[in-house]
Design an enzyme around this catalytic site. Structure first.
Site, PDB file in Angstrom:
ATOM      1  N   ASN A  13       0.845  -1.244   0.155  1.00  0.00           N
ATOM      2  CA  ASN A  13      -0.104  -0.158   0.065  1.00  0.00           C
ATOM      3  C   ASN A  13       0.916   1.431  -0.009  1.00  0.00           C
ATOM      4  O   ASN A  13       1.287   1.532   1.080  1.00  0.00           O
ATOM      5  CB  ASN A  13      -0.797   0.034   1.327  1.00  0.00           C
ATOM      6  N   LYS A  15       0.081   4.256  -0.323  1.00  0.00           N
ATOM      7  CA  LYS A  15      -0.426   5.314   0.392  1.00  0.00           C
ATOM      8  C   LYS A  15      -0.238   6.716  -0.688  1.00  0.00           C
ATOM      9  O   LYS A  15      -0.119   6.450  -1.806  1.00  0.00           O
ATOM     10  CB  LYS A  15      -0.042   5.703   1.567  1.00  0.00           C
ATOM     11  N   HIS A  99      -9.614   1.564   4.758  1.00  0.00           N
ATOM     12  CA  HIS A  99      -8.389   1.728   5.177  1.00  0.00           C
ATOM     13  C   HIS A  99      -8.603   2.593   6.569  1.00  0.00           C
ATOM     14  O   HIS A  99      -9.517   3.579   6.498  1.00  0.00           O
ATOM     15  CB  HIS A  99      -7.379   2.212   4.479  1.00  0.00           C
ATOM     16  N   GLU A 101      -7.149   5.108   7.723  1.00  0.00           N
ATOM     17  CA  GLU A 101      -6.775   6.477   7.166  1.00  0.00           C
ATOM     18  C   GLU A 101      -7.936   7.301   6.702  1.00  0.00           C
ATOM     19  O   GLU A 101      -8.335   8.186   6.823  1.00  0.00           O
ATOM     20  CB  GLU A 101      -5.432   6.657   6.304  1.00  0.00           C
ATOM     21  N   GLU A 171      -5.760  -4.629  10.408  1.00  0.00           N
ATOM     22  CA  GLU A 171      -4.715  -3.463  10.533  1.00  0.00           C
ATOM     23  C   GLU A 171      -4.981  -2.993  11.920  1.00  0.00           C
ATOM     24  O   GLU A 171      -5.915  -1.874  11.875  1.00  0.00           O
ATOM     25  CB  GLU A 171      -4.813  -2.578   9.380  1.00  0.00           C
ATOM     26  N   GLY A 177       2.319   2.219  10.822  1.00  0.00           N
ATOM     27  CA  GLY A 177       3.205   3.411  10.665  1.00  0.00           C
ATOM     28  C   GLY A 177       3.708   3.901  11.742  1.00  0.00           C
ATOM     29  O   GLY A 177       4.589   4.912  12.128  1.00  0.00           O
ATOM     30  N   SER A 217       3.215  -1.951  10.354  1.00  0.00           N
ATOM     31  CA  SER A 217       4.607  -2.034  10.763  1.00  0.00           C
ATOM     32  C   SER A 217       4.930  -3.289  10.250  1.00  0.00           C
ATOM     33  O   SER A 217       6.149  -3.894  10.723  1.00  0.00           O
ATOM     34  CB  SER A 217       4.813  -1.746  12.179  1.00  0.00           C
TER      35      SER A 217
HETATM   36  P1  PGA Z   1       2.581   0.215   7.492  1.00  0.00           P
HETATM   37  O1  PGA Z   1       1.009   0.831   6.906  1.00  0.00           O
HETATM   38  O2  PGA Z   1       2.984  -0.806   6.997  1.00  0.00           O
HETATM   39  O3  PGA Z   1       3.452   1.706   7.213  1.00  0.00           O
HETATM   40  O4  PGA Z   1       2.631   0.372   8.971  1.00  0.00           O
HETATM   41  C1  PGA Z   1       0.274  -0.367   6.693  1.00  0.00           C
HETATM   42  C2  PGA Z   1      -1.091   0.025   6.194  1.00  0.00           C
HETATM   43  O5  PGA Z   1      -1.509   1.316   6.454  1.00  0.00           O
HETATM   44  O6  PGA Z   1      -1.701  -0.619   5.123  1.00  0.00           O
END
Ligand code: PGA
Length: 261
Positions: A13, A15, A99, A101, A171, A177, A217
């Protein structure tokens, strides 16, 4: 993961990162690794502006391209939005839906997620449906109930036949993140609860065919332990998916697990 019944999926992903022109080189680097990696499906979810060039660069490789969001309507007066039909027409195969976010910054609700999943399936796209609890919910020991509720609303009126195309991603918000990865046991506990809920709704056969990914992460160092768990069937990877070496390391970690099976 259990390869007898379901696919291992390693999905990046991106982003809101990188420029469209960077897709070609990235895919060029990743494609050999993906070609050899018959043990998993490799998906790259890039920003809307990158999709056309990513699909072109990935043609003839084992890398499938995904979007990170979609609108639930087929078409119409929704300024700034992109429909699933538009994505499918480009050659996009997957779309991330719900997601955290999107939920946090753009006010997406579980009902929106349900409508988007239906739209994606109608257009022939595979939705990667994201579920996950906040730190507060986890600390209140309410994570499993919360995720079961998210899942049930997300899948409302989705048939067992349609479920075959659905991918679920667990998630935890506190792990995204942050560098604070869930333990393999935590990821598996939620993965199992998700599968149990699917079983209650759709029956054992349908439930065991669904790939349940972990995200938050995940990197080339911790992937092996996570992917070794029976209800962790792959990863949705943010930060580490921006680097071909790291992503290739995670793909390799999925193979290590195969050897141990
Ligand atoms: P990350 O993000 O691996 O940077 O923690 C995962 C995601 O939001 O899909």
């Amino acid at each position: 993961m259990n390869r007898r019944y379901r696919k291992t999926i390693i999905a990046g992903n991106w982003k809101m990162n990188k420029l469209p022109g960077e897709c070609k080189e990235f895919i060029l680097h990743l494609k050999e690794k993906a070609a050899a990696a018959k043990w998993c499906d490799v998906v790259l979810c890039v920003p809307f502006t990158h999709l056309a060039s990513a699909v072109k660069a990935a043609r003839g490789t084992r890398i499938a391209i995904g979007a990170q969001n979609c609108h639930f309507a087929d078409q119409g007066a929704y300024t700034g939005e992109v429909s699933c039909a538009m994505l499918a027409d480009l050659g996009v195969k997957y779309v991330i839906i719900g997601h955290s976010e999107r939920r946090q910054y753009f006010g997406e609700t579980d009902l929106d997620v349900n409508k988007k999943i239906k739209a994606a399936l109608d257009a022939g796209l595979r939705p990667i449906v994201c579920l996950g609890e906040s730190l507060e919910i986890r600390e209140n020991n309410a994570a499993l109930d919360y995720i079961r509720m998210q899942l049930k609303i997300a899948l409302k009126d989705i048939t067992a036949q349609q479920l075959r195309k659905v991918v679920i991603a667990y998630e935890p918000i506190w792990a995204i993140g942050t560098g604070k990865v869930a333990t393999a046991e935590q990821a598996n506990e939620v993965g199992s609860a998700i599968r149990e809920t699917l079983r209650a709704i759709y029956g054992a056969r349908a439930a065991r065919g669904v790939s349940i990914l972990y995200g938050g992460s995940m990197n080339e160092q911790n992937a092996e332990g996570l992917l070794a768990m029976p209800d962790v069937d792959g990863g949705l990877i943010g930060g580490a998916s921006l680097d071909t070496e790291k992503l290739a390391g995670i793909i390799e970690a999925a193979r290590q697990e195969l050897k141990g099976n």
